[in-house]
Design an enzyme around this catalytic site. Sequence first.
Site: not given
Ligand code: NDP
Ligand code: OXD
Length: 321
Positions: A236, A284
């Site tokens: 993000r 994006h």
């Molecule tokens: P998940 O919730 O499955 O994974 C998030 C990861 O981030 C987990 O490993 C979590 O740790 C870690 N995390 C969260 N907070 C912290 C912190 N404070 N410190 C360290 N690690 C942290 O999410 P997804 O993998 O499904 O998606 C990740 C992000 O990708 C979404 O939230 C979205 O913002 C972005 N995204 C962007 C897209 C794009 O087109 N650009 C499309 C889809 C998603 P833990 O394992 O310990 O919970």
């Molecule tokens: C998502 C994105 O969060 O597309 O899935 O950014």
Amino acid sequence: MTDSNGKGRVLLALTGWEPEVWINEFGKAAPDRPVALEPEGEADPGIHYAVVWKQPPGLLSKLPNLKAIFSLGAGVDHVFADTSLPDVPIVRVVSPDLTTRMSEYVVWQVLDHHRLGPRYRAQQADRIWEEDQNQKAAGDITVGIMGLGELGRDAASKLRIMGFSVSGWSRTQKQVEGVSCHAGADGLGAFLASADIFVVLLPLTPETRDILNRDLFTRMSKRGPLGAPVLINAGRGGLQNEADILAALDEELLSAVTLDVFQQEPLDPESPFWTHPKVTITPHAAAASMPHSLIEPMARQMDAYERGEPLINLVDRKAGY
Ligand code: NDP
Ligand code: OXD
């Protein structure tokens, strides 16, 4: 209250996305479940589910019988932007299609930096034929993934297939085969020292906002084969301090960046990122939510919930993701 067929109604609230394709997909996946498009259906007691992408603030708290919110993104910061959210479960996207798209993007961008894409494209523009005789092998490079969730773990496994070494960082300790895993504030220093290319797949939460800042860049290893590290952010825009990124490129704390996300989207036409020689921009576009792959499983979840089964892929409201 349900419809005469016993099915709760759905309210679709999308900002910036064309609604027709989503409504059509609901028509195919759940022809017997009525779907209203916001602002129609506002305050309707028959609405049990809200399916949202950046819903208008305050909309959901007006629905008296809302049972669950379904985010059309994997990230849910857009849902939490509404500070008057009702206290109902929030389901987010976890989908093989979205995960595969993100891993394609990560592998593409990692390979592009590893195989000197930006440099050779600049040379092409100037008609310069000059091979870098020092091209590294994938095995010489470590990719550090910030966020070892659904997306980060899949990207890690695909990068490993390409021959890269992979390290990762998450909030709680993880064990991922072949990945050197670090966690929390205590593990951040070792993680930052471990990699040459950093891929950011973190959610935007109060804890992660602005995490990609000067302090973090100064702690990243500069001793690897690329010299200063490469940063790829597909999480993000709110994770990144954009002034710090520009300064870090100028000071060679970072050698190059790929940014798929920005604090303000679309990116301002006047932004210095557009023309910066060390910046690659995508709009994006890393992993789009596709109606044909998301609506069918969403409709099946609603059916299952009405049979008394638990919802899956729930957001932890306290953690914010
Ligand atoms: P998940 O919730 O499955 O994974 C998030 C990861 O981030 C987990 O490993 C979590 O740790 C870690 N995390 C969260 N907070 C912290 C912190 N404070 N410190 C360290 N690690 C942290 O999410 P997804 O993998 O499904 O998606 C990740 C992000 O990708 C979404 O939230 C979205 O913002 C972005 N995204 C962007 C897209 C794009 O087109 N650009 C499309 C889809 C998603 P833990 O394992 O310990 O919970
Ligand atoms: C998502 C994105 O969060 O597309 O899935 O950014």
